[in-house]
Motif scaffolding. Structure first.
Motif, PDB file in Angstrom:
ATOM      1  N   UNK A 102      36.291  62.938  47.598  1.00  0.00           N
ATOM      2  CA  UNK A 102      35.523  62.667  46.381  1.00  0.00           C
ATOM      3  C   UNK A 102      34.082  62.254  46.661  1.00  0.00           C
ATOM      4  N   UNK A 103      33.289  62.365  45.627  1.00  0.00           N
ATOM      5  CA  UNK A 103      31.927  61.847  45.704  1.00  0.00           C
ATOM      6  C   UNK A 103      31.378  61.700  44.303  1.00  0.00           C
ATOM      7  N   UNK A 104      30.475  60.785  44.157  1.00  0.00           N
ATOM      8  CA  UNK A 104      29.862  60.585  42.845  1.00  0.00           C
ATOM      9  C   UNK A 104      28.349  60.734  42.961  1.00  0.00           C
ATOM     10  N   UNK A 111      21.406  63.438  44.622  1.00  0.00           N
ATOM     11  CA  UNK A 111      22.726  63.107  45.161  1.00  0.00           C
ATOM     12  C   UNK A 111      23.655  64.306  45.075  1.00  0.00           C
ATOM     13  N   UNK A 115      25.555  65.970  48.093  1.00  0.00           N
ATOM     14  CA  UNK A 115      27.013  66.040  48.144  1.00  0.00           C
ATOM     15  C   UNK A 115      27.505  67.464  48.380  1.00  0.00           C
ATOM     16  N   UNK A 117      26.092  69.513  50.187  1.00  0.00           N
ATOM     17  CA  UNK A 117      25.905  69.698  51.626  1.00  0.00           C
ATOM     18  C   UNK A 117      27.081  69.081  52.405  1.00  0.00           C
ATOM     19  N   UNK A 118      27.420  67.880  52.039  1.00  0.00           N
ATOM     20  CA  UNK A 118      28.548  67.211  52.698  1.00  0.00           C
ATOM     21  C   UNK A 118      29.836  68.021  52.539  1.00  0.00           C
ATOM     22  N   UNK A 120      30.162  71.093  52.022  1.00  0.00           N
ATOM     23  CA  UNK A 120      30.053  72.313  52.824  1.00  0.00           C
ATOM     24  C   UNK A 120      30.368  72.005  54.274  1.00  0.00           C
ATOM     25  N   UNK A 121      29.822  70.940  54.765  1.00  0.00           N
ATOM     26  CA  UNK A 121      30.093  70.538  56.138  1.00  0.00           C
ATOM     27  C   UNK A 121      31.587  70.268  56.339  1.00  0.00           C
ATOM     28  N   UNK A 122      32.195  69.714  55.318  1.00  0.00           N
ATOM     29  CA  UNK A 122      33.619  69.406  55.420  1.00  0.00           C
ATOM     30  C   UNK A 122      34.459  70.674  55.286  1.00  0.00           C
TER      31      UNK A 122
ATOM     32  N   UNK B  55      26.653  71.778  60.136  1.00  0.00           N
ATOM     33  CA  UNK B  55      27.684  71.321  61.074  1.00  0.00           C
ATOM     34  C   UNK B  55      29.088  71.526  60.532  1.00  0.00           C
ATOM     35  N   UNK B  57      32.310  70.060  60.324  1.00  0.00           N
ATOM     36  CA  UNK B  57      32.903  68.749  60.580  1.00  0.00           C
ATOM     37  C   UNK B  57      34.310  68.845  61.137  1.00  0.00           C
ATOM     38  N   UNK B  90      33.807  54.332  47.652  1.00  0.00           N
ATOM     39  CA  UNK B  90      33.093  55.577  47.940  1.00  0.00           C
ATOM     40  C   UNK B  90      31.638  55.315  48.308  1.00  0.00           C
TER      41      UNK B  90
END
Lengths: 342, 342
Positions: A102-104, A111, A115, A117-118, A120-122, B55, B57, B90
């Motif tokens: 999750x992310x807010x 933001x 998010x 980007x994160x 995508x990385x994950x 990256x 992850x 979070x």
DNA sequence: TAAAAAAGTGCAAGCGCTTGCATTAATGCC
DNA sequence: GGCATTAATGCAAGCGCTTGCACTTTTTTA
């Protein structure tokens, strides 16, 4: 510390050695591959259980190029609507073997970009999100589109990004709420709308206006206010309306929280609800039942939206991205004590 | 489709080839390793940006044996207290470069066990959780303990599992709330408590009892009821109390939602709040401000607990598991209109 | 009964990144 | 100017699992 415990992690190799078979056989056995004999499967599973083996999802994800993770990007985690949605999301995801991260965004576009980007990385297998109020450029979703990673959007959606869209019929919500007040005999109905830039609130407004028109009621310009629906906005609106020579006799609030504040502000002015004024809000919260008078509302099914979003998302993950668009109905009209027969 | 696009993913190898250097150098450059020259770093980063490299992850986690993921196991996602906590979790996680994967147990121990398994498979770097009401055996956390994966617990905690515990001083909450009613002049104070098996509710009860004792007020046995705090439980309690020849003049509700229901049920019986009866609840919800009369409460800082839990957790991840136990204070006493000077 | 098909395993490469160690190039020292 | 440092880069193994293909054994078929 024996070498086996050094890492504390049992791998399929440990199982393989124990049984004098190859790791590939172990892997296949654990995955119930048809090519493995029942006898071997049973042996493998027994040893796995014995050693306390637990699949390493990280390694599995890497080699399968599939993480079984769904990413969620929403404005807030704390608000009731999104909490409900998240709950639905998580349930459906779990039932289908997906984890959810999750992310807010806190309504910040920056933001939101960060998010994506994160996520995508994950290497999430799919994304469900509800856009920021301010999001108009949706280029940050292109990464996913290019890779055919499905993106399901709910509530605040953009049709510029392919993928499932789950919305409620906001037009109907506005229409039904307004019509309800009209049926009660209200003649001078006001509406505190949300930012015009938002499709959600624009549609609710349209429903409001059309309901008036259909019923040959006039729309006074001071009676239609747009705002960010903050607490202050709601209070300002009330002050403005209640100081008018001709006060409204009905108010349609564009959101649950603004409705609550409006009701409270109006009561504080000594105005009798619902005798002098009927109120209904677009969006329901648990609060609405407990306030006095209890607040009528059009229920926005957050939980169901969350479920629908993931359901569609998973369909896309399995069968490829499609543009299915679901408009949830029926929207439930919860008639409570704040709206009254005049 | 060119081979480079086949997977749609750019890897460090692509960058390496582009620059005619080795993948290891690329990896180090991207991680700002001191051994790499500035010149190379800049080239690498430029190309990375150019190609849209991000990256992976999953691969990184596998090779580093660290996922940078925090797992969260809580009873519900939909309830206000936990939604707030999750929000805090979070935020702190994000600020420290961690992703969070969530799950809800719906108060089912079996689900809780299942979720620990999932989290283990996901190889989370740490776990923050709030136990089920029914959890007494905590063996399912042993996997983590053995591997020195820290487990931070908040609100409903077990000291049988090592790691940080974040709780509020529930005793004080009960005490302060009760004392507040006493100070207002209440003489016959009742308490709807939660399940005795739960430390949280037991402590609140103790605070309640001690406050009475300290102030030389009697504790009538019918005035202390234990229950699961369901809606029905609250209604039953109200019916019982209000049919007593000597009604209570003050009620301490063990939870926010039971307080709300009690207030609403009492009002429905025509009893005047706060003139005839003062009410205060242990736990605050947004609702409390909007009901009439607004409901006094002892605020339980969900958001702060979430933040504290992750903060401690990350400390453990970095420095090894310790048993830090944080009791959050001061608990805020929110005096509103449901509690009145007699 | 020989040949073909089926069943059950193993080999080895690969997923994308990290990292200890080896290697080479550049610099400093006396 | 030769040798010891230091700086910068490459090699190759490894993280744990999956999977195409090859291989062996057993069963089936004509």
């Amino acid at each position: 510390m024996s070498p086996k415990e050094k890492k504390g992690e049992i791998t399929i190799n440990d199982i393989a050695k124990e049984l004098n078979i190859s790791p590939s056989t172990v892997s296949r056995a654990l995955n119930d591959n048809a090519k493995i004999s029942e006898a071997t499967k049973n042996k493998v599973k027994a040893v796995a259980k014995d050693l306390g083996y637990e699949l390493n999802l990280v390694a599995s994800s890497l080699s399968k190029n599939k993480t079984n993770v769904i990413g969620v990007i929403i404005p807030h985690l704390g608000s009731q609507f999104f909490a409900k949605a998240l709950s639905g999301i998580q349930e459906v995801a779990r039932d289908n073997g997906y984890n959810v991260i999750i992310s807010q965004t806190n309504e910040s576009v920056q933001q939101e970009v960060e998010m994506t980007r994160v996520m995508n990385s994950a290497r999430v297998d799919g994304l469900v999100c509800c856009l920021t109020m301010e999001t108009d450029n949706v280029d940050h979703f292109n990464v996913f589109v290019k890779k055919s990673i499905p993106v399901a959007m709910f509530d605040r959606v953009s049709y510029a990004v392919p993928g499932p869209k789950i919305v409620v019929d906001n037009y109907e919500a506005g229409y039904v709420a307004t019509e309800h007040l009209i049926n009660l005999g209200c003649k001078r109905i006001a509406h505190l709308a949300g930012a015009v830039s938002s499709k959600v609130f624009e549609e609710r407004s349209e429903g409001f206006k059309d309901a008036l028109k259909k019923n040959s009621l006039p729309l006074l310009s001071q009676f239609l206010l747009s705002s960010d629906l903050t607490e202050q906005d709601a209070r300002d609106a009330v002050r403005l309306w209640m100081n008018l020579p001709q006060r409204p006799d009905g108010i349609v609030a564009a959101s649950a929280s603004s409705g609550l504040i409006i009701a409270s502000a109006v009561k504080a002015m000594g105005i009798k609800l619902p005798e002098e004024l009927s109120i209904i809000s677009l969006g329901n919260e648990r609060c609405n039942e407990f306030v006095t008078p209890s607040l009528s509302a059009v229920d926005m099914p957050g939980y169901e939206m969350g479920k629908a979003a993931v359901t569609q998302l998973i369909k896309c993950i399995n069968d490829g991205v499609t543009d299915s668009s679901i408009t949830l109905k029926p929207i439930q009209l919860l008639i409570r004590n704040s709206s009254f027969k005049h």
